[in-house]
Design a protein around this motif. Structure first.
Motif, PDB file in Angstrom:
ATOM      1  N   ARG A  97       2.254  -0.942   0.813  1.00  0.00           N
ATOM      2  CA  ARG A  97       1.569   0.299   0.444  1.00  0.00           C
ATOM      3  C   ARG A  97       0.820   0.908   1.628  1.00  0.00           C
ATOM      4  NH1 ARG A  97      -2.379  -1.056  -4.306  1.00  0.00           N
ATOM      5  NH2 ARG A  97      -3.054   1.018  -3.770  1.00  0.00           N
ATOM      6  N   PRO A  98       1.519   1.331   2.663  1.00  0.00           N
ATOM      7  CA  PRO A  98       0.848   1.956   3.806  1.00  0.00           C
ATOM      8  C   PRO A  98       0.373   3.366   3.478  1.00  0.00           C
ATOM      9  CG  PRO A  98       3.209   2.089   4.080  1.00  0.00           C
ATOM     10  CD  PRO A  98       2.987   1.273   2.844  1.00  0.00           C
ATOM     11  N   MET A  99      -0.676   3.781   4.157  1.00  0.00           N
ATOM     12  CA  MET A  99      -1.115   5.172   4.085  1.00  0.00           C
ATOM     13  C   MET A  99      -0.272   5.984   5.070  1.00  0.00           C
ATOM     14  SD  MET A  99      -3.549   5.747   1.909  1.00  0.00           S
ATOM     15  CE  MET A  99      -4.813   4.876   0.949  1.00  0.00           C
ATOM     16  N   GLU A 100       0.287   7.083   4.606  1.00  0.00           N
ATOM     17  CA  GLU A 100       1.145   7.915   5.449  1.00  0.00           C
ATOM     18  C   GLU A 100       0.652   9.358   5.445  1.00  0.00           C
ATOM     19  OE1 GLU A 100       5.058   7.226   3.834  1.00  0.00           O
ATOM     20  OE2 GLU A 100       5.306   5.358   4.951  1.00  0.00           O
ATOM     21  N   ASN A 115      -0.302   7.527  -0.364  1.00  0.00           N
ATOM     22  CA  ASN A 115      -0.178   6.073  -0.407  1.00  0.00           C
ATOM     23  C   ASN A 115       1.212   5.696  -0.927  1.00  0.00           C
ATOM     24  OD1 ASN A 115      -2.080   3.377  -1.997  1.00  0.00           O
ATOM     25  ND2 ASN A 115      -0.912   3.422  -0.108  1.00  0.00           N
ATOM     26  N   THR A 116       2.155   5.576  -0.018  1.00  0.00           N
ATOM     27  CA  THR A 116       3.539   5.271  -0.392  1.00  0.00           C
ATOM     28  C   THR A 116       3.685   3.795  -0.734  1.00  0.00           C
ATOM     29  OG1 THR A 116       4.355   7.036   1.048  1.00  0.00           O
ATOM     30  CG2 THR A 116       5.942   5.365   0.341  1.00  0.00           C
ATOM     31  N   LYS A 117       4.291   3.521  -1.892  1.00  0.00           N
ATOM     32  CA  LYS A 117       4.473   2.134  -2.339  1.00  0.00           C
ATOM     33  C   LYS A 117       5.960   1.798  -2.433  1.00  0.00           C
ATOM     34  CE  LYS A 117       0.186   2.214  -5.030  1.00  0.00           C
ATOM     35  NZ  LYS A 117      -0.430   2.039  -6.366  1.00  0.00           N
ATOM     36  N   THR A 118       6.290   0.638  -1.887  1.00  0.00           N
ATOM     37  CA  THR A 118       7.671   0.151  -1.940  1.00  0.00           C
ATOM     38  C   THR A 118       7.658  -1.265  -2.496  1.00  0.00           C
ATOM     39  OG1 THR A 118       8.234   1.476   0.013  1.00  0.00           O
ATOM     40  CG2 THR A 118       9.757  -0.285  -0.595  1.00  0.00           C
ATOM     41  N   TYR A 119       8.614  -1.551  -3.401  1.00  0.00           N
ATOM     42  CA  TYR A 119       8.666  -2.853  -4.061  1.00  0.00           C
ATOM     43  C   TYR A 119       9.971  -3.571  -3.708  1.00  0.00           C
ATOM     44  CZ  TYR A 119       4.964  -0.679  -6.811  1.00  0.00           C
ATOM     45  OH  TYR A 119       3.821  -0.029  -7.191  1.00  0.00           O
ATOM     46  N   ILE A 120       9.842  -4.807  -3.236  1.00  0.00           N
ATOM     47  CA  ILE A 120      10.991  -5.629  -2.862  1.00  0.00           C
ATOM     48  C   ILE A 120      11.023  -6.864  -3.759  1.00  0.00           C
ATOM     49  CG2 ILE A 120      12.188  -6.850  -0.999  1.00  0.00           C
ATOM     50  CD1 ILE A 120      11.889  -3.846  -0.505  1.00  0.00           C
ATOM     51  N   PHE A 121      12.135  -7.052  -4.474  1.00  0.00           N
ATOM     52  CA  PHE A 121      12.252  -8.162  -5.420  1.00  0.00           C
ATOM     53  C   PHE A 121      12.186  -9.505  -4.708  1.00  0.00           C
ATOM     54  CE2 PHE A 121      14.916 -10.905  -8.305  1.00  0.00           C
ATOM     55  CZ  PHE A 121      13.989 -10.941  -9.337  1.00  0.00           C
ATOM     56  N   GLN A 122      11.438 -10.447  -5.311  1.00  0.00           N
ATOM     57  CA  GLN A 122      11.270 -11.794  -4.756  1.00  0.00           C
ATOM     58  C   GLN A 122      11.889 -12.816  -5.727  1.00  0.00           C
ATOM     59  OE1 GLN A 122       9.309 -12.067  -1.600  1.00  0.00           O
ATOM     60  NE2 GLN A 122       9.900  -9.928  -1.810  1.00  0.00           N
ATOM     61  N   LYS A 206      10.160   6.528 -10.723  1.00  0.00           N
ATOM     62  CA  LYS A 206       9.789   7.398  -9.602  1.00  0.00           C
ATOM     63  C   LYS A 206       8.678   6.781  -8.749  1.00  0.00           C
ATOM     64  CE  LYS A 206      11.099  11.570 -12.111  1.00  0.00           C
ATOM     65  NZ  LYS A 206      12.440  11.579 -11.538  1.00  0.00           N
ATOM     66  N   SER A 207       8.455   5.482  -8.921  1.00  0.00           N
ATOM     67  CA  SER A 207       7.345   4.825  -8.226  1.00  0.00           C
ATOM     68  C   SER A 207       7.772   4.053  -6.987  1.00  0.00           C
ATOM     69  CB  SER A 207       6.635   3.857  -9.189  1.00  0.00           C
ATOM     70  OG  SER A 207       6.114   4.558 -10.291  1.00  0.00           O
ATOM     71  N   ASN A 208       9.046   3.633  -6.913  1.00  0.00           N
ATOM     72  CA  ASN A 208       9.487   2.841  -5.774  1.00  0.00           C
ATOM     73  C   ASN A 208       9.806   3.750  -4.590  1.00  0.00           C
ATOM     74  OD1 ASN A 208      10.134   0.627  -4.278  1.00  0.00           O
ATOM     75  ND2 ASN A 208      11.803  -0.073  -5.606  1.00  0.00           N
ATOM     76  N   ALA A 209       9.282   3.370  -3.415  1.00  0.00           N
ATOM     77  CA  ALA A 209       9.443   4.169  -2.197  1.00  0.00           C
ATOM     78  C   ALA A 209       8.925   5.593  -2.405  1.00  0.00           C
ATOM     79  CB  ALA A 209      10.902   4.196  -1.759  1.00  0.00           C
ATOM     80  N   SER A 210       7.841   5.694  -3.151  1.00  0.00           N
ATOM     81  CA  SER A 210       7.250   6.997  -3.451  1.00  0.00           C
ATOM     82  C   SER A 210       5.730   6.855  -3.455  1.00  0.00           C
ATOM     83  CB  SER A 210       7.756   7.497  -4.807  1.00  0.00           C
ATOM     84  OG  SER A 210       7.267   8.792  -5.088  1.00  0.00           O
TER      85      SER A 210
END
Length: 481
Positions: A97-100, A115-122, A206-210
């Motif tokens: 979740r970096p600030m861009e 605040n862009t959030k990206t989710y990677i499955f673990q 609409k939340s992933n990579a957004s």
């Protein structure tokens, strides 16, 4: 002899001076205030500083866990029985979740960012793959049915279409589809007559990579208590979804950072776009995380209480006057009209009736409470867990046979646990800060200790100085005799 006496009395004088100075400094709190003043000046959002780097790209790993509620008795529910669900999870994602698009404003007193959030499955932290199937409420169908229930013509047309395509109140989808989206046939058909309708449905489609909107934060340059506080969101300083000005206020930070020099009697305000509102947390107790001391803050039950318990929450009743039980928040006004109800997991702190309406709800504080552990000097989060549950308001709609004889119920779909624990590098830095703080704060006590030692030496020297005089006085009579 005179020089010796001067040294002895000088020791006594210095002893008194150190004692007086130490006690005076303890009573005046000069050194604690000095430490706090230095931290207040240092914790500011300013390009090139450690604080800014941590704010721009948080170093601690953040994980998002999803727990779904699988419906085990769908046919019985349609006949009017109590729903029974089984919790399945976690399905874990690493969250970045970096600030861009960072841009400083108003002489560096404010900073704009997204605040862009990206989710990677673990997979290794999950109970199974994203392809696992979950039976749950058909949210798109329930949303459409709810939106046309007051129009007999539209309801009959859509009901007939649902019968022809086999759309039911419950659906079975994969974890990946429910979270990140799938093309829904009912929404696709509705899109032909209502182009504004999105054909893709997913709880977080609409939340992933957004990002969740444009923020403007205070940097803390003018007032340390304003550090990272939200000034505007999407260009507005308040919301417009709720029915009172108080409920529409945007208060506090975005929950990722807090101002330094926290006290136990403070109220921490946070704005969360997930809930479409601001909330607050209160001090609960002291904690230690990886050897670093902190304060635990938790949202009290009053935050989500019914207006009869907390009159200030009347503005969250939508439409005005239509209030749900304690522990629930109707967010349909900010979720495109979908009958979404938010709560704590397993309806923790909700009315007992809401919990008993669904078999399988077992609320427990240690698993289902939201909390934030904060280092009070720096305001840095040591550990936190944001726990929210997404539910659907389900009721029988006469025009739709798909709802059968279902009872009116707040139906649990999934709950999330967004958690973070301070990374080891940051822990070492905080420990170093704690050592420096202890050294500086204890200087007055060191002076008092030094004064006591010198006082002891002074007493010893005085005693030794008087011993020869007394001995000589005793010997004089013997000589005269």
């Amino acid at each position: 002899m005179l020089l010796k006496s001067c040294c002895i009395y000088s020791t006594g004088v210095f002893s008194m001076l150190f004692l007086i100075a130490g006690i005076a400094l303890v009573l005046s709190n000069v050194f604690p205030h000095f430490v706090q003043s230095m931290v207040k000046k240092k914790v500011v959002l300013e390009n090139g500083t450690e604080t800014f780097e941590a704010w721009e790209n948080p170093p601690a790993p953040i994980y998002m866990q999803f727990y779904f509620f699988n419906v085990t008795n769908p046919l019985e529910v349609l006949d009017g029985d109590r729903p029974a669900v089984v919790e399945i999870g976690p399905y874990t994602y690493r969250e970045y979740r970096p600030m861009e698009q960072v841009n400083f404003l108003d002489n560096d007193t404010k900073v704009a960012a997204v605040n862009t959030k990206t989710y990677i499955f673990q997979p290794n932290m999950s109970r199974g793959p994203e392809s696992e199937l979950i039976r749950t409420v058909n949210i798109p169908a329930m949303t459409v049915m709810d939106s046309v229930k007051d129009s007999a013509f539209e309801a009959n047309v859509i009901s007939a279409y649902m019968k022809s395509t086999g759309e039911e109140l419950f659906t079975t989808r994969t974890v990946g589809e429910l979270l990140w989206g799938y093309e829904d046939p009912l929404l696709k058909a509705l899109h032909l007559v209502r182009p504004e309708v999105d054909v893709v449905f997913g709880l977080f489609s609409k939340s992933n990579a957004s990002n969740d909107g444009d923020y403007v934060f205070f940097t803390g340059r003018q007032n340390y208590k304003d550090f990272s506080r939200v000034d505007t969101w999407n260009g507005e300083s308040s919301l417009n979804w709720w029915t009172s000005d108080e409920c529409n206020m945007i208060n506090g930070t975005n929950g990722a950072f807090f101002h330094p020099v926290l006290t136990k009697n403070e109220t921490l305000y946070m704005f969360t776009s997930d809930l479409c509102r601001s909330l607050y947390a209160l001090y609960e107790g002291d904690v230690t995380v990886k050897g670093v001391n902190g304060y635990r803050f938790v949202p009290p039950s009053e935050v989500f209480a019914n207006m009869t318990v907390n009159p200030a929450n009347a503005g969250f009743c939508v439409p005005a006057g239509k209030c749900l039980g304690s522990g629930l928040l109707n967010v349909s006004v900010c979720k495109q009209g979908a009958p979404i109800i938010m709560s704590s997991p397993h309806f923790y702190q909700a009315d007992e009736k809401i919990i008993k309406d669904v078999f399988g709800m077992v609320p427990k504080k240690e698993y289902h409470e939201t909390f934030i552990d904060i280092n009070p000097l720096t305001g840095i989060i040591l550990q936190a867990a944001k726990r929210l549950q997404i539910n659907v308001y389900v009721e029988q709609i006469p025009a739709f046979s798909q709802t059968g004889n279902v009872r009116t119920v707040v139906f649990p779909v999934v709950y999330l646990n967004e958690s973070v624990v301070l990374d080891d590098t940051s822990v070492l830095k905080l420990r170093a800060v704690a050592v420096e703080q202890n050294v500086v704060v204890n200087i007055p006590f060191m002076l008092i200790g030094l004064g006591i030692i010198l006082g002891g030496i002074f007493m010893l020297l005085m005693c030794r100085l008087k011993v020869p005089e007394s001995t000589a006085a005793e010997r004089e009579p013997l000589l005269s005799s």
